[in-house]
Write an enzyme that holds these catalytic residues in place. Structure first.
Site, PDB file in Angstrom:
ATOM      1  N   ASN A 172      10.466  32.205 -29.342  1.00  0.00           N
ATOM      2  CA  ASN A 172      11.906  32.509 -29.414  1.00  0.00           C
ATOM      3  C   ASN A 172      12.143  33.953 -29.003  1.00  0.00           C
ATOM      4  O   ASN A 172      11.450  34.869 -29.485  1.00  0.00           O
ATOM      5  CB  ASN A 172      12.409  32.315 -30.848  1.00  0.00           C
ATOM      6  CG  ASN A 172      13.819  32.885 -31.041  1.00  0.00           C
ATOM      7  OD1 ASN A 172      14.799  32.296 -30.586  1.00  0.00           O
ATOM      8  ND2 ASN A 172      13.925  34.049 -31.676  1.00  0.00           N
ATOM      9  N   GLU A 173      13.093  34.174 -28.152  1.00  0.00           N
ATOM     10  CA  GLU A 173      13.473  35.535 -27.726  1.00  0.00           C
ATOM     11  C   GLU A 173      12.235  36.408 -27.545  1.00  0.00           C
ATOM     12  O   GLU A 173      12.131  37.508 -28.113  1.00  0.00           O
ATOM     13  CB  GLU A 173      14.478  36.154 -28.713  1.00  0.00           C
ATOM     14  CG  GLU A 173      15.788  35.395 -28.743  1.00  0.00           C
ATOM     15  CD  GLU A 173      16.964  36.126 -29.400  1.00  0.00           C
ATOM     16  OE1 GLU A 173      16.772  37.197 -29.987  1.00  0.00           O
ATOM     17  OE2 GLU A 173      18.089  35.604 -29.291  1.00  0.00           O
ATOM     18  N   GLU A 303      21.030  29.032 -29.161  1.00  0.00           N
ATOM     19  CA  GLU A 303      21.725  29.955 -30.068  1.00  0.00           C
ATOM     20  C   GLU A 303      23.039  30.346 -29.411  1.00  0.00           C
ATOM     21  O   GLU A 303      23.042  30.935 -28.315  1.00  0.00           O
ATOM     22  CB  GLU A 303      20.878  31.199 -30.367  1.00  0.00           C
ATOM     23  CG  GLU A 303      19.690  30.883 -31.256  1.00  0.00           C
ATOM     24  CD  GLU A 303      18.941  32.108 -31.748  1.00  0.00           C
ATOM     25  OE1 GLU A 303      19.551  33.190 -31.910  1.00  0.00           O
ATOM     26  OE2 GLU A 303      17.729  31.971 -31.981  1.00  0.00           O
TER      27      GLU A 303
HETATM   28  O1  AHR Z   1      20.705  33.969 -35.202  1.00  0.00           O
HETATM   29  C1  AHR Z   1      20.285  35.248 -35.569  1.00  0.00           C
HETATM   30  C2  AHR Z   1      19.262  35.825 -34.614  1.00  0.00           C
HETATM   31  O2  AHR Z   1      19.840  36.044 -33.386  1.00  0.00           O
HETATM   32  C3  AHR Z   1      18.070  34.963 -34.308  1.00  0.00           C
HETATM   33  O3  AHR Z   1      17.065  35.050 -35.265  1.00  0.00           O
HETATM   34  C4  AHR Z   1      17.589  35.537 -33.020  1.00  0.00           C
HETATM   35  O4  AHR Z   1      16.908  34.589 -32.228  1.00  0.00           O
HETATM   36  C5  AHR Z   1      18.854  36.061 -32.368  1.00  0.00           C
HETATM   37  O5  AHR Z   1      18.698  37.352 -31.914  1.00  0.00           O
END
Ligand code: AHR
Length: 498
Positions: A172-173, A303
């Site tokens: 993730n990210e 997201e």
């Molecule tokens: O949703 C909050 C955060 O936002 C998540 O953990 C991250 O993936 C994004 O930066």
């Protein structure tokens, strides 16, 4: 009167139900309190999952749930969350408030939650601080049917049968909280990690999702697509989806603005900023089209949603925010955008399920309330698994000098039984809108309709939980060509025509 032309003869892409997906992270009060209260709680629960929240989410037809993060995913070691709860390892949730995570909600609890909700699980694995072996073993633990070290461990922990898990996120990210990796480094890591995420049932292979871009970082999409182009395991492609993250902020990141009590300029700036999603999806799609013209790789907007300053007096690391009619407008236009791009958008997950960012439910002790965003998801459920059809609406430009938005927004689909589903939003905070719907070669006999409307800054509280809620909509007239209706200011209507 604005014309809204709908052509049910021109069928386009399937609107996968997963576009209406949600995201739950070990963040603030999302999992703990929001969903999971434990078996011994006085709050009514089944195996620790609070009944009020589960029932509300089922009524909204939640199709898929992403877990355990977010940033938390790349710090999560799944073996800490299995076995007897009293012996599970505790950890510090460094990203979100520095609180102690006792791992009482782990793999078995998440799968139990999805089972109760009747939704697909989407498990996001750890690339940032995990290992290839750890990821590979988690997939084995979740899905292997037979005798193996991880399947045996699962059986020892009370679940002999594998679970049906299809969606797997590989990091993730990773350009940020998931390891601050360069594009080249991540893309090569992905090839390695994804190779060992085995699809044990080859007839029903995993749907593997690579970490995608932050908002308009088009070079990330380009680079990942290029590096993963044509990769496969012999029996299945090495990746099936590429994610995209974009959050809507009314002002700037440091001072985002409050969730309630905001001026009308911020109502319009929020809507203007959220409509940037249309450009993001289009431009990332254009890049994906170069490498994948057959559109086999799905865009996974896992997201999205609004991000405001936290509620005064709450832990800044918990990201707890209220939710108003402004959020309902944000939800409806984004869902329309995803519907219209359903040729490429395969899944989307609003952040986050409960008590964090743009939530559909908020809880306080034993109380729960449904937010305006909840009602939009419930009304738009009619689009799940339907087929997008051609549509166009005339509209004025409204808003402020700095932030213009179209007054009307829409999407249209057709269900397998021939029912036509229309969602139409009036973004004006002050003006009503009259709409003449013209249906090409189709006669309307019956209409079922629901509306969500209220002052642009209205919201529900635990004292007044039903200030904003959906209601039957009757302000329409069936005509020769289709139907006409009047939308109050700040409203969204869902119509089902047969
Ligand atoms: O949703 C909050 C955060 O936002 C998540 O953990 C991250 O993936 C994004 O930066």
């Amino acid at each position: 009167m604005k014309r809204f032309v709908v052509n049910p003869i021109h069928k386009k892409s399937k609107i996968h139900k997963e576009i209406y997906g949600h995201f739950s992270e070990h963040l603030g009060r999302c999992i703990y309190e929001g969903v999971y209260v434990g078996e011994n709680s006085s709050i009514p629960n089944v195996n620790g999952m609070r009944c009020d929240v589960v029932n509300a989410l089922k009524a909204m037809k939640i199709p898929v749930l992403r877990w355990p993060g977010g940033c938390f995913a790349d710090e999560y070691h799944w073996k800490d969350g299995i076995g007897p709860k009293e012996s599970r390892k505790k950890m510090i949730n460094t990203h979100w408030g520095g609180v102690v995570e006792d791992n009482s909600f782990g793999t078995h609890e998440f799968m139990e939650l999805c089972d109760q909700l009747g939704c697909e699980p989407y498990v996001n694995m750890n690339v940032g601080s995990g290992t290839v072996q750890e990821m590979s073993e988690w997939v084995e633990y979740l899905t292997f049917n037979g005798v193996s070290p991880m399947a045996d461990l699962r059986a020892k922990n009370g679940h002999p049968d594998p679970w049906n898990v299809k969606f797997i996120g590989v990091g993730n990210e990773n350009w940020g909280c998931g390891g601050n990796m360069t594009l080249e480094f991540y893309a090569h890591q992905y090839r390695n990690y994804a190779t060992y995420c085995r699809s044990y049932d080859r007839k029903n292979p995993l749907f593997k999702i690579a970490c995608g871009a932050n908002a308009d970082d088009y070079s990330w999409t380009e680079g990942v697509m290029k590096t993963l182009d044509g990769t496969n395991n012999g029996y299945a492609p090495l990746y099936n989806g590429l994610s995209l993250h974009y959050y809507t902020v009314p002002r700037v990141w440091r001072d985002k603005g409050p969730a309630t009590g905001f001026p009308i300029e911020e109502y319009y700036s929020t809507l203007n900023h959220t409509l940037h999603m249309e450009e993001l999806v289009s431009r990332h799609s254009d890049i994906m089209n170069q490498y994948d013209p057959e559109k086999k790789v799905g865009m996974i907007v896992d997201e999205w949603g609004t991000w405001y300053n936290v509620e005064p007096g709450t832990n800044p690391g918990f990201l707890y925010q209220q939710n108003s009619m402004r959020d309902a407008m944000v939800a409806s236009v984004n869902l329309d955008i995803f519907n219209k791009h359903s040729d490429r958008v395969r899944m989307a997950n609003i952040a986050q399920l409960a008590n964090v960012l743009q939530s559909v439910v908020l809880t306080e002790g034993e109380k729960m309330l449904l937010t305006p965003t909840y009602y939009v998801f419930k009304m738009f459920a009619m689009h799940q698994e339907s087929t997008l059809i051609d549509s166009f609406i005339e509209t004025d430009e409204i808003g402020t000098d700095e932030c213009k938005v179209p007054q009307l927004y829409e999407s249209a689909s057709i269900s397998d039984d021939g029912t036509i589903n229309l969602s139409v939003t009036n973004l004006s905070a002050t003006d009503e809108a009259e709409v003449e719907t013209i249906l090409v070669e189709t006669k309307v006999n019956q209409v079922e309709a629901e509306i969500l409307t209220g002052p642009w800054n209205a919201f529900n509280t635990f004292e007044n939980p039903e200030t904003v809620k959906s209601a039957p909509f009757t302000d329409y007239t069936i005509t020769e060509k289709g139907l006409t209706f009047k939308l109050p200011p700040c409203s969204v209507v869902a119509l089902r025509l047969s």
